[in-house]
Design an enzyme around this catalytic site. Structure first.
Site, short mmCIF file in Angstrom:
data_model
loop_
_atom_site.label_atom_id
_atom_site.label_comp_id
_atom_site.label_asym_id
_atom_site.label_seq_id
_atom_site.Cartn_x
_atom_site.Cartn_y
_atom_site.Cartn_z
N ASP A 46 0.81 -1.23 0.00
CA ASP A 46 0.00 0.00 0.00
C ASP A 46 0.84 1.27 0.00
O ASP A 46 0.32 2.37 -0.13
CB ASP A 46 -0.97 0.01 1.20
CG ASP A 46 -0.25 0.08 2.54
OD1 ASP A 46 0.99 0.21 2.58
OD2 ASP A 46 -0.95 -0.01 3.56
N TYR A 94 11.00 4.09 2.60
CA TYR A 94 11.86 3.02 3.14
C TYR A 94 13.32 3.12 2.70
O TYR A 94 14.18 2.51 3.32
CB TYR A 94 11.30 1.65 2.72
CG TYR A 94 10.08 1.24 3.51
CD1 TYR A 94 10.19 0.59 4.73
CD2 TYR A 94 8.80 1.52 3.05
CE1 TYR A 94 9.07 0.22 5.46
CE2 TYR A 94 7.67 1.16 3.77
CZ TYR A 94 7.82 0.50 4.98
OH TYR A 94 6.71 0.14 5.70
#
Ligand SMILES: NC(=O)c1ccc[n+]([C@@H]2O[C@H](COP(=O)([O-])OP(=O)(O)OC[C@H]3O[C@@H](n4cnc5c(N)ncnc54)[C@H](O)[C@@H]3O)[C@@H](O)[C@H]2O)c1
Ligand SMILES: O=P(O)(O)OC[C@H]1O[C@H](O[C@H]2[C@H](O)[C@@H](O)[C@@H](O)O[C@@H]2CO)[C@H](O)[C@@H](O)[C@@H]1O
Ligand SMILES: [Mn+2]
Length: 441
Positions: A172, A263
């Site tokens: 997501d 990330y």
């Protein structure tokens, strides 16, 4: 013929399940499910959420048959879509994944670094079993997997089931990021057409077109540099996620060609991140004290009062909508844009064919149709090759029971890099993952 659409959620006791259930209600016109099964290996986790599901559907879509179970037959017989979101070892093991590396000066994170490595090896065994079980019962079901670390799970499933074209691995985070970009640019998220390349939790947005064909990425980068970056639903985010989003500004300052996934910060600033995380209170603690408590207590409260009045089970509704819209794109053959994990096979020309890359695709009833990306330049290629090698060696360590490959994987990981440190962390993880990992020799 009578309309039938059976959908099963594996990990029906997940903290994300109520958000998906709420989304089912919002999407009843476009994804008209007739039977919904919640399946979990843990009956105690499953029951409160299963009871909440039955209440919610009784109130808003009573025509749907809703059950919850620990029986694989009930879950997988004649099913059309199987949505998988399991956590092997639960939050207590997530806490260990995040805390153990920090004892050795390495950052602790759910899907990155040694934490993601440990979680990956745990997830693979259960995920392979789930796919086999589904296929025993339903040869054509779509398996939509969100289980993390999705990059490792996707690569491992591709190695184990190379001919199965109905397993889709999705995350997501790209959609969450597009929602945040839209907010910063003050345009509707649906009007944006992204181009993106990378691996899961390791990729970059290269363009962001509006409906006139204008690329808004240059403007977005300027806005991020000037104003910083917040998630679209900042008011509802826990502090650790706000910190994570904030660091996107630094990444865009340092490398301003593209806009990265949040990330990437764990790999680009590993020492800084290790110094900033609290080794005594990690994201797992935040989730156990927050989302997990809220979901289970609110589900129980709703069921005991037999109504949804004043009930607040879900903080983040975007996740459920994303999952339902993916199923809908397949069910309705929408051929809509999604950023999905697919086998490379030349999409990113100068990466190995068997890498599982995350790229922009059109998604319809025949699955994802990825857009060709071409070659990537030297900095990105080097980062991607390194991460691909880490992910591949992690899977091979699992399949072959190889200690050497596990050590190679951890040594390659940019959050570790020192083989002596990698060995200490690996030996510790082997001890802590007894019963979950295969024997590594
Ligand atoms: N890809 C994404 O974008 C995304 C987003 C959110 C969450 N996730 C993933 O979803 C998963 C669930 O997350 P959570 O935080 O809600 O965890 P959770 O522990 O609350 O839920 C996982 C559930 O899976 C069950 N389970 C574990 N092993 C199982 C098995 N073999 N068969 C059936 N059920 C099993 C557990 O009992 C638990 O109820 C995690 O893997 C998480 O990383 C992915
Ligand atoms: O730390 P958690 O358990 O809250 O979330 C981990 C997941 O984070 C990413 O997804 C979203 C998350 O769903 C959303 O609530 C929010 O906080 O932003 C995150 C980033 O967009 C990630 O994509 C998932 O793979 C993780 O499981
Ligand atoms: Mn993700």
């Amino acid at each position: 013929m009578e309309h039938k659409l059976k959908i099963t959620i594996v990990g029906g006791g997940s903290t994300w399940t109520p958000g998906i259930l709420n989304a089912f209600i919002r999407h009843m016109n476009t994804l008209p499910v007739t039977e919904l099964v919640l399946f979990d290996s843990n009956a105690e986790r499953q029951a409160p959420i299963g009871e909440y599901a039955q209440l919610l559907f009784r109130l808003h879509a009573p025509e749907v048959k809703v059950t919850y179970t620990t029986s694989k037959d009930a879950a997988y017989d004649s099913v059309d879509f199987v949505m998988v979101q399991i956590r092997t070892g639960g939050y207590p093991m997530r806490e260990k994944d995040e805390k153990i590396p920090m004892e050795y000066g390495v950052l602790g994170q759910e899907t990155c670094g040694p934490g993601g490595f440990a979680y990956g090896i745990r997830s693979l065994k259960d995920m392979i079993e789930i796919v086999k079980d589904v296929r025993k019962h339903s040869k054509n079901a779509w398996i939509l997997n969100y289980t993390n670390p999705a990059a490792i799970v996707a690569y491992g499933l591709q190695r184990e089931f190379p001919d199965d074209k109905r397993i889709l691995n999705i995350c997501d985070q790209p959609i969450n990021l597009i929602n945040s970009f839209a907010k910063l640019l003050d345009v509707p998220a649906e009007s944006l057409e992204p181009t993106y390349f990378g691996l899961n939790h390791f990729g970059w947005f290269t363009h962001l077109y509006n409906q006139n064909g204008q690329d808004l990425l240059p403007l977005l980068k300027e806005r991020i540099k000037d104003k910083g970056f917040l998630p679209a639903d900042a008011a509802e985010r826990d502090p650790s996620w706000l910190d994570t989003y904030a660091l996107v500004q630094d990444m865009v300052h340092d490398f301003d060609e593209y806009v990265p996934s949040t990330y990437l910060q764990y790999y680009i600033y590993p020492e800084y991140k290790a110094s900033k995380l609290n080794p005594d209170y990690t994201r797992a603690n935040e989730v156990m004290d927050g989302r997990e408590k809220q979901v289970f207590s609110e589900c129980r409260r709703a069921v005991s009062q037999n109504s949804l009045d004043g009930i607040h089970v879900v903080k983040n509704e975007a996740h459920g909508d994303m999952i339902l819209s993916i199923a809908e794109a397949i069910y309705l053959n929408k051929n809509a844009y999604y950023i999905i994990m697919v086998k490379n096979e030349g999409i990113i020309e100068n990466l190995p064919d068997d890498a599982v890359v995350e790229v922009t695709c059109l998604l319809g009833s025949r699955g994802p149709k990825p857009f060709h990306t071409g070659p990537v330049s030297v900095f990105y290629k080097a980062l991607l090759e390194n991460q691909y090698a880490y992910e591949r060696l992690t899977c091979e360590a699992y399949f072959e029971g190889s200690y050497t490959k596990a050590l190679q994987a951890l040594t390659l990981n940019r959050t570790v890099t020192d083989a002596k440190k990698a060995r200490k962390i690996l030996d510790r993880l082997i001890e802590e993952n007894k019963g979950y990992w295969p024997k590594l020799t």
